[in-house]
Write an enzyme that holds these catalytic residues in place. Sequence first.
Site, PDB file in Angstrom:
ATOM      1  N   GLU A   1      61.472  40.156  44.315  1.00 27.76           N
ATOM      2  CA  GLU A   1      60.694  41.213  44.950  1.00 27.76           C
ATOM      3  C   GLU A   1      61.319  41.595  46.287  1.00 27.76           C
ATOM      4  O   GLU A   1      61.153  40.889  47.277  1.00 27.76           O
ATOM      5  CB  GLU A   1      59.260  40.751  45.179  1.00 27.76           C
ATOM      6  CG  GLU A   1      58.568  40.158  43.975  1.00 27.76           C
ATOM      7  CD  GLU A   1      57.366  39.316  44.376  1.00 27.76           C
ATOM      8  OE1 GLU A   1      56.520  39.808  45.153  1.00 27.76           O
ATOM      9  OE2 GLU A   1      57.281  38.147  43.955  1.00 27.76           O
TER      10      GLU A   1
ATOM     11  N   HIS B   1      57.199  44.263  41.169  1.00 25.41           N
ATOM     12  CA  HIS B   1      56.889  42.860  40.878  1.00 25.41           C
ATOM     13  C   HIS B   1      57.253  42.473  39.442  1.00 25.41           C
ATOM     14  O   HIS B   1      56.536  41.730  38.789  1.00 25.41           O
ATOM     15  CB  HIS B   1      55.406  42.596  41.138  1.00 25.41           C
ATOM     16  CG  HIS B   1      55.085  41.194  41.538  1.00 25.41           C
ATOM     17  ND1 HIS B   1      55.335  40.108  40.725  1.00 25.41           N
ATOM     18  CD2 HIS B   1      54.540  40.695  42.668  1.00 25.41           C
ATOM     19  CE1 HIS B   1      54.933  39.005  41.325  1.00 25.41           C
ATOM     20  NE2 HIS B   1      54.462  39.332  42.511  1.00 25.41           N
TER      21      HIS B   1
ATOM     22  N   ASP C   1      58.357  30.149  45.901  1.00 26.74           N
ATOM     23  CA  ASP C   1      57.534  31.324  46.192  1.00 26.74           C
ATOM     24  C   ASP C   1      57.697  31.587  47.682  1.00 26.74           C
ATOM     25  O   ASP C   1      56.830  31.251  48.495  1.00 26.74           O
ATOM     26  CB  ASP C   1      56.062  31.095  45.829  1.00 26.74           C
ATOM     27  CG  ASP C   1      55.249  32.386  45.867  1.00 26.74           C
ATOM     28  OD1 ASP C   1      55.824  33.441  46.198  1.00 26.74           O
ATOM     29  OD2 ASP C   1      54.042  32.340  45.563  1.00 26.74           O
TER      30      ASP C   1
ATOM     31  N   ARG D   1      51.406  38.932  51.460  1.00 23.79           N
ATOM     32  CA  ARG D   1      50.201  38.440  52.118  1.00 23.79           C
ATOM     33  C   ARG D   1      50.041  38.925  53.550  1.00 23.79           C
ATOM     34  O   ARG D   1      51.017  39.102  54.265  1.00 23.79           O
ATOM     35  CB  ARG D   1      50.189  36.903  52.094  1.00 23.79           C
ATOM     36  CG  ARG D   1      50.082  36.340  50.691  1.00 23.79           C
ATOM     37  CD  ARG D   1      50.397  34.852  50.632  1.00 23.79           C
ATOM     38  NE  ARG D   1      50.211  34.357  49.268  1.00 23.79           N
ATOM     39  CZ  ARG D   1      51.126  34.432  48.303  1.00 23.79           C
ATOM     40  NH1 ARG D   1      52.309  34.981  48.550  1.00 23.79           N
ATOM     41  NH2 ARG D   1      50.861  33.977  47.092  1.00 23.79           N
TER      42      ARG D   1
ATOM     43  N   HIS E   1      48.746  41.663  48.195  1.00 23.21           N
ATOM     44  CA  HIS E   1      49.107  42.844  47.389  1.00 23.21           C
ATOM     45  C   HIS E   1      48.063  43.964  47.464  1.00 23.21           C
ATOM     46  O   HIS E   1      47.767  44.615  46.452  1.00 23.21           O
ATOM     47  CB  HIS E   1      49.310  42.442  45.929  1.00 23.21           C
ATOM     48  CG  HIS E   1      50.499  41.565  45.687  1.00 23.21           C
ATOM     49  ND1 HIS E   1      51.633  41.584  46.473  1.00 23.21           N
ATOM     50  CD2 HIS E   1      50.727  40.626  44.717  1.00 23.21           C
ATOM     51  CE1 HIS E   1      52.511  40.718  46.007  1.00 23.21           C
ATOM     52  NE2 HIS E   1      51.995  40.120  44.950  1.00 23.21           N
TER      53      HIS E   1
END
Length: 348
Positions: A312, A176, A246, A81, A106
């Site tokens: 990631e 990803h 996350d 982001r 992304h």
Amino acid sequence: MSISRKIWGRTPDGKAIYRYTIKNESGASVVLCNIGAGIVSVNAPDKNGKISDVVIGYGKPENYFGDGPCAGKCPGRFANRIAGGKFTLDGVTYSLPVNNGPNHLHGGPDGFQNQVWESRKRKGGVEFKYTSRDGEAGYPGNVTVVARYDWTEHNELQLSFTAKTDRKTIINLTNHSYFNLNGKGSVLRHYLKLNASRYLPTDETLIPLGKAEFVHGTPMDFRTPKTLGKDIFKDFPATKIGKGYDACWCIDGYMKGQIQEAATLSSKTSGRTLRVFTTQPGVQIYTGNYLTGCPVGKKGRIYHDYDAVAIECQHFPDSPNHPSYPTTVLKPGKLFREAIIFAFGVSE
């Protein structure tokens, strides 16, 4: 080692969509695709030698375009982001598409993950190339990116990124893929270990607040292996915000250009292990909190929340707006170079 290529389909404007299969002498293999330089399958043995696919993905190539999970692909020009879709470089403010609440995610809806890359077999591996034009999604500079995959006889999937630009810009690249070492079912009983004593707290839109904080005494502490489900639903800001994990962890011992161990994922059920190494400073762990409703998977499988976990390796989210973070600026004449290794094995 064998590498084969076949046409998987075509885009509406006629571009060929290719699938590449790299198989080693043991029969373990990876399947790659030129949509987003993506990983479609990783077929690895369990403790009994049974080979199964351990990444999620789709049976139809068209489902890889614009999918919410960004399954298996390489997003860009900036993975993760950017706050408000804005960053400033040399006094010029650039505006990017906002596609994740108030933020840019992304590379936007037309990011690298939704592009058909050039592709070729080369020197025992597969290379994908994409050229992002000056002004594409609001980013400055013509940028050419190459993602190269190699699959070894030891079931290591090696991914290297290189990129160059003709104008000062920013870049952040990752893969990803989502992993399930049992091949199906929830991953909440998978064990995770992270080489990270700090993480980046965020606001409610998953933008880092600034300074990293220590994981000690929090649900973010994976310095010793624990199941993903152990603390995932604890009353803690970082797990409540995203309905699970996350977040970005800061890899201990980071030095630019040096390969470091980032994470180890393991399953007692299958006996499979996955060790992840990278040259990058951060690792975003996403426990597939919103997989329900994504496209139908391979062999007609329907995915549910927490059916797989993404690991990631990347630079920190919103880095261009945090001068204290490792830089994501790429200048003309300089080469962007990062690497990720996914090493599959079985527990002893």
